[in-house]
Design a protein around this motif. Structure first.
Motif, PDB file in Angstrom:
ATOM      1  N   UNK A  92     -52.251 -37.082  42.839  1.00  0.00           N
ATOM      2  CA  UNK A  92     -52.208 -38.298  42.826  1.00  0.00           C
ATOM      3  C   UNK A  92     -52.017 -38.754  44.283  1.00  0.00           C
ATOM      4  N   UNK A  93     -50.885 -38.212  45.082  1.00  0.00           N
ATOM      5  CA  UNK A  93     -50.732 -38.455  46.163  1.00  0.00           C
ATOM      6  C   UNK A  93     -51.579 -37.863  47.523  1.00  0.00           C
ATOM      7  N   UNK A  94     -52.543 -36.784  47.071  1.00  0.00           N
ATOM      8  CA  UNK A  94     -53.436 -36.370  47.925  1.00  0.00           C
ATOM      9  C   UNK A  94     -52.922 -35.372  48.694  1.00  0.00           C
ATOM     10  N   UNK A  95     -51.609 -34.782  48.286  1.00  0.00           N
ATOM     11  CA  UNK A  95     -51.063 -33.699  49.081  1.00  0.00           C
ATOM     12  C   UNK A  95     -51.314 -32.491  48.876  1.00  0.00           C
ATOM     13  N   UNK A  96     -52.017 -32.291  47.595  1.00  0.00           N
ATOM     14  CA  UNK A  96     -52.306 -30.734  47.147  1.00  0.00           C
ATOM     15  C   UNK A  96     -53.412 -30.840  46.298  1.00  0.00           C
ATOM     16  N   UNK A  97     -54.021 -29.601  46.111  1.00  0.00           N
ATOM     17  CA  UNK A  97     -55.339 -29.368  45.231  1.00  0.00           C
ATOM     18  C   UNK A  97     -54.671 -28.649  44.227  1.00  0.00           C
ATOM     19  N   UNK A  98     -54.919 -29.217  42.765  1.00  0.00           N
ATOM     20  CA  UNK A  98     -54.587 -28.402  41.902  1.00  0.00           C
ATOM     21  C   UNK A  98     -55.811 -27.820  41.386  1.00  0.00           C
ATOM     22  N   UNK A  99     -55.750 -26.419  41.253  1.00  0.00           N
ATOM     23  CA  UNK A  99     -57.022 -25.459  40.630  1.00  0.00           C
ATOM     24  C   UNK A  99     -56.908 -25.286  39.099  1.00  0.00           C
ATOM     25  N   UNK A 100     -57.905 -25.947  38.565  1.00  0.00           N
ATOM     26  CA  UNK A 100     -57.996 -26.242  36.910  1.00  0.00           C
ATOM     27  C   UNK A 100     -58.676 -24.847  36.379  1.00  0.00           C
ATOM     28  N   UNK A 101     -59.771 -24.512  37.346  1.00  0.00           N
ATOM     29  CA  UNK A 101     -60.546 -23.575  36.932  1.00  0.00           C
ATOM     30  C   UNK A 101     -60.607 -22.378  38.006  1.00  0.00           C
ATOM     31  N   UNK A 102     -60.247 -21.069  37.671  1.00  0.00           N
ATOM     32  CA  UNK A 102     -60.167 -20.112  38.590  1.00  0.00           C
ATOM     33  C   UNK A 102     -61.538 -19.260  38.304  1.00  0.00           C
ATOM     34  N   UNK A 103     -62.045 -18.755  39.431  1.00  0.00           N
ATOM     35  CA  UNK A 103     -63.209 -17.938  39.403  1.00  0.00           C
ATOM     36  C   UNK A 103     -62.976 -16.742  38.646  1.00  0.00           C
ATOM     37  N   UNK A 104     -63.951 -16.026  38.369  1.00  0.00           N
ATOM     38  CA  UNK A 104     -63.911 -14.720  37.658  1.00  0.00           C
ATOM     39  C   UNK A 104     -63.586 -13.416  38.596  1.00  0.00           C
TER      40      UNK A 104
END
Length: 151
Positions: A92-104
């Protein structure tokens, strides 16, 4: 004459009302845009890093609105399908990336969340700087990778 005056007053009231509605519509339209992940954001674009994750691969970060995708390319794959792909989104505050799908690929280090900082020409993820593709640094990095890969 009283009909003429009444008609003019009515027309004037209608014109004022239409003007007020138009102005209100413009204000609402202007206020509806946001910089917190709305499409067309200033940070939207493609960014690159050399030697991603300690390899000689090219890292590519693509930002569109609040969504982020990360790709890794070897020389043979620069113009084809990436070797590693992960997707995520800004918090929300643009301070992090939350990875939702990791590559294989087992080399993939894009899991959980990572701190970021954003400038006009780069995005830094956990201290690794990705430069915008159309910046001078981005163009130099891509040209160097093409030379290295013989493309």
């Amino acid at each position: 004459m009283s009909i003429t005056r009444t008609t003019r007053r009515t027309q004037a009231k209608i014109a004022v009302s239409i003007g007020a509605l138009a102005a209100g519509s413009l204000i609402l339209t202007a206020c509806s845009g946001s910089s917190d992940g709305a499409s067309g954001s200033k940070r939207d674009g493609t960014y690159y890093i050399k030697d991603v994750n300690g390899t000689s691969d090219l890292g590519q970060l693509v930002v569109k609105g609040n969504s982020v995708s990360h790709h890794e390319y070897e020389c043979e794959g620069v113009y084809d399908k990436p070797d590693v792909t992960s997707t995520g989104e800004f918090n929300k505050d643009q301070s992090q990336i939350i990875w939702t799908v990791a590559g294989e690929d087992p080399r993939n280090e894009r899991t959980g969340s990572e701190p970021i900082s954003i400038s006009d020409t780069s995005i830094s993820i956990s201290g690794s700087v990705y430069v915008r593709d159309n910046s001078d640094a981005g163009k130099a990095l891509l040209d160097g990778f093409k030379v290295k890969c013989g493309k």
